[in-house]
Motif scaffolding. Structure first.
Motif, PDB file in Angstrom:
ATOM      1  N   THR A   1       3.381  -6.000  10.684  1.00 41.64           N
ATOM      2  CA  THR A   1       3.213  -4.553  10.898  1.00 41.64           C
ATOM      3  C   THR A   1       2.105  -4.012   9.989  1.00 41.64           C
ATOM      4  OG1 THR A   1       4.933  -4.102   9.283  1.00 41.64           O
ATOM      5  CG2 THR A   1       5.612  -4.236  11.587  1.00 41.64           C
ATOM      6  N   ARG A   2       1.002  -4.742   9.888  1.00 44.62           N
ATOM      7  CA  ARG A   2      -0.023  -4.382   8.905  1.00 44.62           C
ATOM      8  C   ARG A   2      -0.758  -3.081   9.206  1.00 44.62           C
ATOM      9  NH1 ARG A   2      -1.842  -9.326  10.977  1.00 44.62           N
ATOM     10  NH2 ARG A   2      -3.462  -9.099  12.542  1.00 44.62           N
ATOM     11  N   ALA A   3      -0.698  -2.594  10.440  1.00 42.58           N
ATOM     12  CA  ALA A   3      -1.383  -1.343  10.755  1.00 42.58           C
ATOM     13  C   ALA A   3      -0.448  -0.142  10.814  1.00 42.58           C
ATOM     14  CB  ALA A   3      -2.121  -1.473  12.089  1.00 42.58           C
ATOM     15  N   GLU A   4       0.856  -0.385  10.790  1.00 41.53           N
ATOM     16  CA  GLU A   4       1.780   0.738  10.916  1.00 41.53           C
ATOM     17  C   GLU A   4       1.604   1.734   9.791  1.00 41.53           C
ATOM     18  OE1 GLU A   4       5.880   0.038  11.726  1.00 41.53           O
ATOM     19  OE2 GLU A   4       5.409  -1.021  13.586  1.00 41.53           O
ATOM     20  N   TYR A   5       1.616   2.990  10.183  1.00 42.22           N
ATOM     21  CA  TYR A   5       1.465   4.145   9.295  1.00 42.22           C
ATOM     22  C   TYR A   5       0.059   4.267   8.708  1.00 42.22           C
ATOM     23  CZ  TYR A   5       6.465   4.284   9.824  1.00 42.22           C
ATOM     24  OH  TYR A   5       7.718   4.329  10.362  1.00 42.22           O
ATOM     25  N   LEU A   6      -0.903   3.569   9.277  1.00 47.82           N
ATOM     26  CA  LEU A   6      -2.287   3.687   8.819  1.00 47.82           C
ATOM     27  C   LEU A   6      -2.830   5.100   9.058  1.00 47.82           C
ATOM     28  CD1 LEU A   6      -4.391   1.949   7.449  1.00 47.82           C
ATOM     29  CD2 LEU A   6      -5.237   1.263   9.686  1.00 47.82           C
TER      30      LEU A   6
ATOM     31  N   PRO B   1       0.824  -1.214   0.000  1.00 41.15           N
ATOM     32  CA  PRO B   1       0.000   0.000   0.000  1.00 41.15           C
ATOM     33  C   PRO B   1       0.858   1.263   0.000  1.00 41.15           C
ATOM     34  CG  PRO B   1      -0.683  -1.504   1.740  1.00 41.15           C
ATOM     35  CD  PRO B   1       0.590  -2.033   1.173  1.00 41.15           C
ATOM     36  N   ARG B   2       0.355   2.295  -0.617  1.00 41.24           N
ATOM     37  CA  ARG B   2       1.116   3.541  -0.733  1.00 41.24           C
ATOM     38  C   ARG B   2       1.397   4.164   0.629  1.00 41.24           C
ATOM     39  NH1 ARG B   2      -0.390   8.711  -4.554  1.00 41.24           N
ATOM     40  NH2 ARG B   2       1.379   9.948  -3.917  1.00 41.24           N
ATOM     41  N   TRP B   3       0.519   3.994   1.566  1.00 34.98           N
ATOM     42  CA  TRP B   3       0.650   4.653   2.857  1.00 34.98           C
ATOM     43  C   TRP B   3       1.572   3.942   3.837  1.00 34.98           C
ATOM     44  CZ3 TRP B   3      -1.123   1.090   6.245  1.00 34.98           C
ATOM     45  CH2 TRP B   3      -2.067   0.182   5.775  1.00 34.98           C
ATOM     46  N   CYS B   4       1.989   2.718   3.558  1.00 36.83           N
ATOM     47  CA  CYS B   4       2.815   1.985   4.523  1.00 36.83           C
ATOM     48  C   CYS B   4       4.281   1.975   4.103  1.00 36.83           C
ATOM     49  CB  CYS B   4       2.297   0.565   4.713  1.00 36.83           C
ATOM     50  SG  CYS B   4       2.678  -0.532   3.356  1.00 36.83           S
TER      51      CYS B   4
ATOM     52  N   SER C   1      -6.606  13.626  13.714  1.00 38.60           N
ATOM     53  CA  SER C   1      -5.174  13.576  13.990  1.00 38.60           C
ATOM     54  C   SER C   1      -4.836  13.015  15.366  1.00 38.60           C
ATOM     55  CB  SER C   1      -4.558  14.973  13.823  1.00 38.60           C
ATOM     56  OG  SER C   1      -4.777  15.451  12.523  1.00 38.60           O
ATOM     57  N   THR C   2      -5.632  12.098  15.870  1.00 36.13           N
ATOM     58  CA  THR C   2      -5.349  11.477  17.169  1.00 36.13           C
ATOM     59  C   THR C   2      -4.996  10.001  17.041  1.00 36.13           C
ATOM     60  OG1 THR C   2      -7.687  10.982  17.498  1.00 36.13           O
ATOM     61  CG2 THR C   2      -6.870  13.069  18.426  1.00 36.13           C
ATOM     62  N   LEU C   3      -5.005   9.453  15.830  1.00 36.93           N
ATOM     63  CA  LEU C   3      -4.707   8.040  15.637  1.00 36.93           C
ATOM     64  C   LEU C   3      -3.204   7.790  15.711  1.00 36.93           C
ATOM     65  CD1 LEU C   3      -7.137   7.103  12.740  1.00 36.93           C
ATOM     66  CD2 LEU C   3      -7.377   6.592  15.156  1.00 36.93           C
ATOM     67  N   TYR C   4      -2.848   6.652  16.291  1.00 41.74           N
ATOM     68  CA  TYR C   4      -1.460   6.238  16.411  1.00 41.74           C
ATOM     69  C   TYR C   4      -1.384   4.743  16.122  1.00 41.74           C
ATOM     70  CZ  TYR C   4       2.955   4.929  18.549  1.00 41.74           C
ATOM     71  OH  TYR C   4       4.194   4.402  18.764  1.00 41.74           O
ATOM     72  N   SER C   5      -0.434   4.347  15.320  1.00 40.64           N
ATOM     73  CA  SER C   5      -0.328   2.930  14.977  1.00 40.64           C
ATOM     74  C   SER C   5       1.029   2.376  15.374  1.00 40.64           C
ATOM     75  CB  SER C   5      -0.546   2.734  13.483  1.00 40.64           C
ATOM     76  OG  SER C   5       0.479   3.370  12.764  1.00 40.64           O
TER      77      SER C   5
ATOM     78  N   ARG D   1      -1.548   7.689   8.145  1.00 42.60           N
ATOM     79  CA  ARG D   1      -1.324   8.471   6.920  1.00 42.60           C
ATOM     80  C   ARG D   1      -2.561   8.455   6.031  1.00 42.60           C
ATOM     81  NH1 ARG D   1       4.601   6.311   4.948  1.00 42.60           N
ATOM     82  NH2 ARG D   1       5.817   7.280   6.609  1.00 42.60           N
ATOM     83  N   LEU D   2      -3.355   7.416   6.169  1.00 47.34           N
ATOM     84  CA  LEU D   2      -4.564   7.255   5.362  1.00 47.34           C
ATOM     85  C   LEU D   2      -5.810   7.661   6.145  1.00 47.34           C
ATOM     86  CD1 LEU D   2      -5.858   6.141   2.729  1.00 47.34           C
ATOM     87  CD2 LEU D   2      -5.957   3.929   3.862  1.00 47.34           C
TER      88      LEU D   2
END
Length: 172
Positions: free
Chosen positions: A142-147, A87-90, A161-165, A149-150
């Motif tokens: 690490t399937r949720a990391e950088y989610l 995925p582009r976001w990960c 802007s409160t989500l953290y992965s 960004r999406l």
């Protein structure tokens, strides 16, 4: 045997022709035309970049004009699974299916009998994919990391802007 500019590309299995993202790039267009005139094969990704949502993007209107001008056969090669695999976001790739198949080959005569808009519409139809509706699963630790960004709005509380992965978890 290898002479001139063609020899530079002979060192590669695939020699990329870089293009400026989201704009016209006459240098890449001229390079592509030169490579085709030399008798080489060129692969073009008409949407020009990977999408954030996994759906095929829009084919530029100029693609029809370019194909008619080049007077070469065109093979439409459909790729699916790229969004799930990378995925582009990960930042990491996932294990899973990434499949390619030839959808259609157009001869020079067929292209000559089509309008530019018909060519663009046909490419859009043949290459369209919606990767969100796949039956395949993609594995990663690490399937949720950088989610974040999406997804930037929490589906539970609505805050932005409160989500953290981290790893395979997303928290607000």
């Amino acid at each position: 045997f290898n002479e001139g500019k063609k020899s530079e590309r002979m060192n590669y299995l695939f020699a990329p022709i870089p293009k400026v993202k989201a704009g016209t790039d006459p240098a890449s267009l001229l390079t592509t035309m030169r490579v085709l005139r030399e008798g080489s094969v060129v692969g073009i990704f008409p949407e020009a970049s990977r999408t954030y949502d996994g759906c095929f993007g829009k084919v530029p209107e100029s693609m029809g004009r370019f194909i008619k001008k080049m007077k070469v056969p065109v093979t439409l090669f459909h790729l699916s699974g790229g969004y799930g695999a990378d995925p582009r976001w990960c930042r990491t790739q996932r294990r899973g299916h990434f499949i390619g198949s030839v959808k259609r080959t157009l001869t020079i005569e067929q292209i000559a009998n089509m309008s530019e808009q018909e060519i663009v519409d046909m490419i859009q139809k043949e290459l369209y994919t919606d990767e969100t509706k796949t039956r395949y699963r993609y594995r990663s630790r690490t399937r949720a990391e950088y989610l974040e960004r999406l997804l930037y709005i929490c589906p539970r509380c609505g805050a932005d802007s409160t989500l953290y992965s981290k790893g395979k978890y997303v928290t607000c």
